[in-house]
Design a protein around this motif. Structure first.
Motif, PDB file in Angstrom:
ATOM      1  N   HIS A 216       0.843  -1.189   0.000  1.00 53.04           N
ATOM      2  CA  HIS A 216       0.000   0.000   0.000  1.00 53.04           C
ATOM      3  C   HIS A 216       0.881   1.243   0.000  1.00 53.04           C
ATOM      4  CE1 HIS A 216      -3.652  -2.216   2.001  1.00 53.04           C
ATOM      5  NE2 HIS A 216      -3.227  -2.791   0.891  1.00 53.04           N
ATOM      6  N   THR A 218       0.793   5.693  -0.012  1.00 50.34           N
ATOM      7  CA  THR A 218      -0.003   6.893   0.197  1.00 50.34           C
ATOM      8  C   THR A 218       0.596   8.035  -0.607  1.00 50.34           C
ATOM      9  OG1 THR A 218      -0.900   8.426   1.845  1.00 50.34           O
ATOM     10  CG2 THR A 218       1.282   7.573   2.270  1.00 50.34           C
ATOM     11  N   ALA A 226      -3.885  10.315  -5.883  1.00 53.22           N
ATOM     12  CA  ALA A 226      -3.855   8.860  -5.899  1.00 53.22           C
ATOM     13  C   ALA A 226      -3.955   8.329  -7.326  1.00 53.22           C
ATOM     14  CB  ALA A 226      -4.989   8.309  -5.033  1.00 53.22           C
ATOM     15  N   ALA A 238      -6.796   2.979  -3.978  1.00 56.19           N
ATOM     16  CA  ALA A 238      -7.321   2.217  -2.843  1.00 56.19           C
ATOM     17  C   ALA A 238      -8.838   2.357  -2.769  1.00 56.19           C
ATOM     18  CB  ALA A 238      -6.677   2.706  -1.552  1.00 56.19           C
ATOM     19  N   SER A 241      -9.271   4.899   1.128  1.00 57.73           N
ATOM     20  CA  SER A 241      -8.474   6.100   1.368  1.00 57.73           C
ATOM     21  C   SER A 241      -8.362   6.920   0.094  1.00 57.73           C
ATOM     22  CB  SER A 241      -7.072   5.737   1.858  1.00 57.73           C
ATOM     23  OG  SER A 241      -6.233   6.883   1.842  1.00 57.73           O
ATOM     24  N   GLY A 244      -4.721   6.629  -1.153  1.00 58.47           N
ATOM     25  CA  GLY A 244      -4.092   5.323  -1.181  1.00 58.47           C
ATOM     26  C   GLY A 244      -4.006   4.701  -2.560  1.00 58.47           C
ATOM     27  N   HIS A 246      -2.855   0.670  -4.184  1.00 57.33           N
ATOM     28  CA  HIS A 246      -2.457  -0.714  -3.913  1.00 57.33           C
ATOM     29  C   HIS A 246      -1.616  -1.254  -5.057  1.00 57.33           C
ATOM     30  CE1 HIS A 246      -6.043  -1.684  -0.980  1.00 57.33           C
ATOM     31  NE2 HIS A 246      -5.366  -0.605  -0.641  1.00 57.33           N
ATOM     32  N   GLU A 270      -3.191   1.045   4.093  1.00 59.33           N
ATOM     33  CA  GLU A 270      -4.397   1.856   3.958  1.00 59.33           C
ATOM     34  C   GLU A 270      -5.095   2.042   5.308  1.00 59.33           C
ATOM     35  OE1 GLU A 270      -8.453   2.255   1.232  1.00 59.33           O
ATOM     36  OE2 GLU A 270      -7.288   0.385   1.204  1.00 59.33           O
ATOM     37  N   GLN A 273      -3.634   4.961   6.999  1.00 61.84           N
ATOM     38  CA  GLN A 273      -4.124   6.189   6.368  1.00 61.84           C
ATOM     39  C   GLN A 273      -5.521   6.540   6.887  1.00 61.84           C
ATOM     40  OE1 GLN A 273      -3.705   6.078   2.007  1.00 61.84           O
ATOM     41  NE2 GLN A 273      -2.207   4.440   2.255  1.00 61.84           N
ATOM     42  N   THR A 463      -6.973  -4.285   4.983  1.00 61.42           N
ATOM     43  CA  THR A 463      -6.001  -3.443   5.680  1.00 61.42           C
ATOM     44  C   THR A 463      -5.369  -4.233   6.819  1.00 61.42           C
ATOM     45  OG1 THR A 463      -7.555  -2.633   7.346  1.00 61.42           O
ATOM     46  CG2 THR A 463      -7.511  -1.476   5.229  1.00 61.42           C
TER      47      THR A 463
END
Length: 473
Positions: A216, A218, A226, A238, A241, A244, A246, A270, A273, A463
């Motif tokens: 993950h 941020t 993102a 993500a 978030s 986020g 992935h 995540e 976050q 998560t």
């Protein structure tokens, strides 16, 4: 037949003395991926090292990359995660107790047993490669012992070994599920208490812990979105978030990604976050420019908080007790309105009060076992009491440092009841602060339970098992 060991004076005159430096023998390098995995297990055992910190350096040392790096990672992390199950199988197949087995030989047997039970590597290849490792490090005699043990391991599949060795599922469902998913029983029991389940959901929670997780990232607010980060890295935004991204498990070292190296992004689960963002979502009356991260190292949450408060014209004070971790915070928050202070969060010597305070307290880390493969076997039940005392003191300090009407977020990466609801209920009773319902500040996240705190789970949310409670002072 047992043979009597010869005495010191019975050695032939021209024979070589035993190699007292065998433990430090240079490992073979014709199988660099497995050598790196073995050296990782050795470092964990000898130095209490963290596998995820040791392995990248070993991959560089042995020049392992690509698919071979993926193999080394799978073998090292997988063997560390499954150690309890692997040791039970090895003990059943060995004619000597595990504490009588040469430590490096046992590490190699764990690697071999993991390959045979939990990978698609053919059994004969797993045996041969492990025997070669042992021969290169310990000589032919112990290589023969390794060959005999692993051939016995290969007589059954993992499910057959579980059926033979696990506690009875009817009389001890928690113990059975813990063994099958390679967890100490006391950890499985803590999970079962929070989930209020000893069956399918407990099994799902432990299985998610036993799987290799996705990476993950941020995106730093104000620097990159993102969507942009996902496009650059080949990841996916993500699900929860807004910052986020992935990446697939095994996608390589995320620290080598250009956005991470340039400080536009960071590696952060995540769940971390979401817990950080929950603190920022609570509405405040009046001033909202002075924020505090009371336990800031190594800096992931401070980076996200610092970026958000900088955009709003405020500042973040970040407290970290250890100088080397404080330096990590400085590095993570470079370019932001963040002031790093080396101090004990229980008495940091700060003046004035803060609008928002984050307490990301030291904990057992039971919520991040999938990312720290050796941690489940390193932690002990007796560790909890000392950590709970520290957590309570840190949260009480945070309340004292928060202005009237301000908000405190208490966050730990553990679902253990003593570290989560237990700490919060004691501090609420002692200080008179009001606990808020945290669920509205995790928008669109499903399956958050009855509140008022939030417990995230790998099997429910993808998560780490982060806990978050919000307190109004």
């Amino acid at each position: 037949m047992n043979r009597k060991r010869p005495g010191a004076n019975s050695r032939p005159k021209n024979s070589r003395p035993p190699n007292r430096r065998a433990e430090r023998a240079k490992p073979p390098t014709d199988d660099p991926a497995r050598t790196a995995a073995l050296e990782t297990l050795r470092a964990v055992r000898e130095r209490d090292a963290y596998a995820n910190l040791v392995l990248p350096g070993l991959l560089r040392q042995y020049r392992v990359s690509g698919r071979d790096a993926g193999l080394a990672t799978e073998l090292a992390y997988g063997s560390a995660r499954a150690r309890g199950l692997l040791d039970a199988v090895i003990a059943e197949c060995s004619d000597r107790a595990l504490d009588e087995v040469d430590p490096l030989l046992l590490d190699a047997l764990r690697l071999g047993t993991y390959q045979m039970l939990r990978t698609r590597i053919p059994g004969h290849a797993a045996v041969a490669s492990t025997v070669d490792l042992v021969r290169g490090n310990r000589g032919s005699r112990l290589a023969g012992f390794a060959n005999a043990v692993l051939r016995r391991v290969g007589e059954r599949t993992e499910s057959e070994w579980v059926e033979l060795l696990a506690p009875d599922v009817e009389s001890d469902p928690v113990g059975h599920t813990a063994f099958r998913n390679a967890h100490p029983r006391w950890i499985a029991q803590a999970f079962a208490e929070v989930l209020d389940d000893t069956g399918a959901e407990l099994d799902a929670a432990l299985a998610a812990d036993d799987a290799r997780p996705a990476v993950h990232l941020t995106a730093r607010p104000g620097e990159i979105s993102a969507d942009e980060l996902a496009a650059i890295t080949g990841g996916d935004p993500a699900p929860y978030s807004p910052y986020g991204v992935h990446l697939e498990a095994g996608a390589g070292d995320p620290g080598e990604l250009e956005p991470v190296q340039e400080g536009f992004a960071a590696v952060q689960d995540e769940g971390s976050q979401l817990a950080t963002l929950a603190l920022t979502g609570v509405e405040l009356d009046g001033r909202d420019t002075r924020w505090l991260d009371l336990c800031a190292g190594p800096g992931g949450k401070a980076n996200l908080l610092g970026a958000l408060v900088t955009l709003d014209g405020g500042s973040l004070d970040a407290v970290e007790q250890a100088e080397h971790r404080a330096e990590l915070v400085r590095s993570a928050t470079r370019g932001l309105s963040v002031n790093v202070r080396v101090a004990d969060g229980r008495d940091p010597g700060l003046s004035g009060t803060y609008d928002r305070v984050l307490v990301d307290a030291p904990c057992t880390g039971l919520g991040a076992l999938r990312r720290r493969p050796e941690a489940r076997w390193r932690r002990q039940p007796e560790d909890v009491a000392d950590l709970v005392r520290l957590q309570r003191e840190l949260l009480s300090s945070a309340v004292r440092l928060t202005r009237s009407g301000g908000v405190v977020a208490y966050v730990v990466c553990s679902p253990h009841p003593a570290e989560t609801t237990g700490v919060v209920s004691e501090v609420v009773a002692e200080t008179g602060v009001r606990q808020l319902d945290a669920r509205p500040f995790f928008p669109e996240v499903p399956s958050l339970g009855d509140g008022p705190s939030v417990q995230l789970w790998p099997h429910r949310h993808g998560t780490d098992a982060m806990f978050c409670a919000l307190l109004r002072v």
